[in-house]
Design an enzyme around this catalytic site. Structure first.
Site, mmCIF file in Angstrom:
data_model
loop_
_atom_site.group_PDB
_atom_site.id
_atom_site.type_symbol
_atom_site.label_atom_id
_atom_site.label_comp_id
_atom_site.label_asym_id
_atom_site.label_seq_id
_atom_site.Cartn_x
_atom_site.Cartn_y
_atom_site.Cartn_z
ATOM 1 N N SER A 182 0.856 -1.136 0.040
ATOM 2 C CA SER A 182 -0.081 -0.001 -0.130
ATOM 3 C C SER A 182 0.851 1.083 0.019
ATOM 4 O O SER A 182 1.916 1.141 0.571
ATOM 5 C CB SER A 182 -1.038 -0.115 1.110
ATOM 6 O OG SER A 182 -1.539 1.335 1.271
ATOM 7 N N TYR A 203 -1.987 -0.361 10.681
ATOM 8 C CA TYR A 203 -1.976 -0.730 9.196
ATOM 9 C C TYR A 203 -0.775 -0.091 8.456
ATOM 10 O O TYR A 203 0.183 -0.874 7.723
ATOM 11 C CB TYR A 203 -3.252 -0.191 8.244
ATOM 12 C CG TYR A 203 -3.382 -0.458 6.952
ATOM 13 C CD1 TYR A 203 -3.772 -1.833 6.677
ATOM 14 C CD2 TYR A 203 -3.172 0.580 5.866
ATOM 15 C CE1 TYR A 203 -3.578 -1.942 4.982
ATOM 16 C CE2 TYR A 203 -3.200 0.201 4.810
ATOM 17 C CZ TYR A 203 -3.602 -0.989 4.286
ATOM 18 O OH TYR A 203 -3.608 -1.137 2.869
#
Length: 237
Positions: A122, A135
């Site tokens: 990501s 995250y």
């Protein structure tokens, strides 16, 4: 993203083993693939389940040649409200699970002198994002794992790369929009528009655009140790 990537690999002639927690979802994806497939329901965070997935593939088709690590999820909370379980759960799914799968796949790849490992990371692994500390930390960590593995395997014929999408038009993003809307009281369409504006192309990324980069990583022997952004120019690196 996983289903689109699976479709690309199948169309390119690969036999595709699919794994996720939902057997029904796997069967739906497998039914759309042009080539042979295996459906192997499993929890990516369960070490025993991961071992079973690999053993089944090896017994059926032989060693894994292309490993795409796409399982992931995000918890959206301020740091002060994150629980230990949420923190550890993000690290387990987004960092430790890819490590275990890599560790299992690498010996056979190096023995054969060819392999491709692609982690769907990501852009949160490239920059800090508010309210997604666990995250973000897990994605930074998995990019570090990719770089270390690529350096270790550079002369073996095995490449290791990360693909770093921005905000992609997927059910995961839909869920993110709903959670932000619930927390802030803002309409979901306003949240989605704000995510689109975070990317200079002013729209969400498509799963097919992520799959384009996976295709490149599979095809090239010279691309390794990279974290390739697919975010419409939001993070320039």
């Amino acid at each position: 993203m996983g289903s689109v990537i699976a479709g690309r690999l199948s169309a390119a002639g690969h036999r595709v083993a699919l794994t996720a927690r939902g057997a029904e979802q796997l069967a739906d994806v497998a039914g759309k693939l042009p080539g042979p497939s295996l459906c192997l329901p499993a929890d990516a965070t369960d070490p025993a389940a991961v071992r079973t997935v690999f053993s089944t593939v090896e017994q059926t088709w032989g060693p894994v040649e292309v490993l795409v690590l796409n399982a992931g999820a995000a918890v959206s909370k301020p740091i002060a409200k994150l629980t230990d379980d949420e923190w550890l759960g993000q690290l387990d799914l987004n960092l430790t699970a890819p490590f275990r799968a890599m560790r299992r796949a690498i010996p056979a790849m190096t023995e054969r002198g060819w392999g491709r490992i692609i982690v769907i990371a990501s852009t949160a692994g490239r920059v800090g994002e508010p309210n997604v500390a666990a995250y973000t930390a897990s994605k930074h960590g998995v990019i570090g794992l990719v770089r270390a593995a690529a350096a270790e395997l550079a002369r073996t014929g095995v490449t290791v790369n990360a693909v770093c999408p921005g905000y992609v038009d997927t059910p995961m993003t839909d869920g993110w929009v709903e959670r932000i809307s619930d927390r802030t009281g803002k309409p979901p369409q306003h949240i989605r528009a704000a995510l689109e504006r975070k990317q200079p192309i002013n729209r969400l990324i498509t799963a097919a655009e992520v799959a384009d980069v996976v295709d490149l990583c599979v095809a090239s022997a010279a691309i390794t140790g990279q974290a390739i952004n697919v975010d419409g120019g939001a993070v320039q690196s």
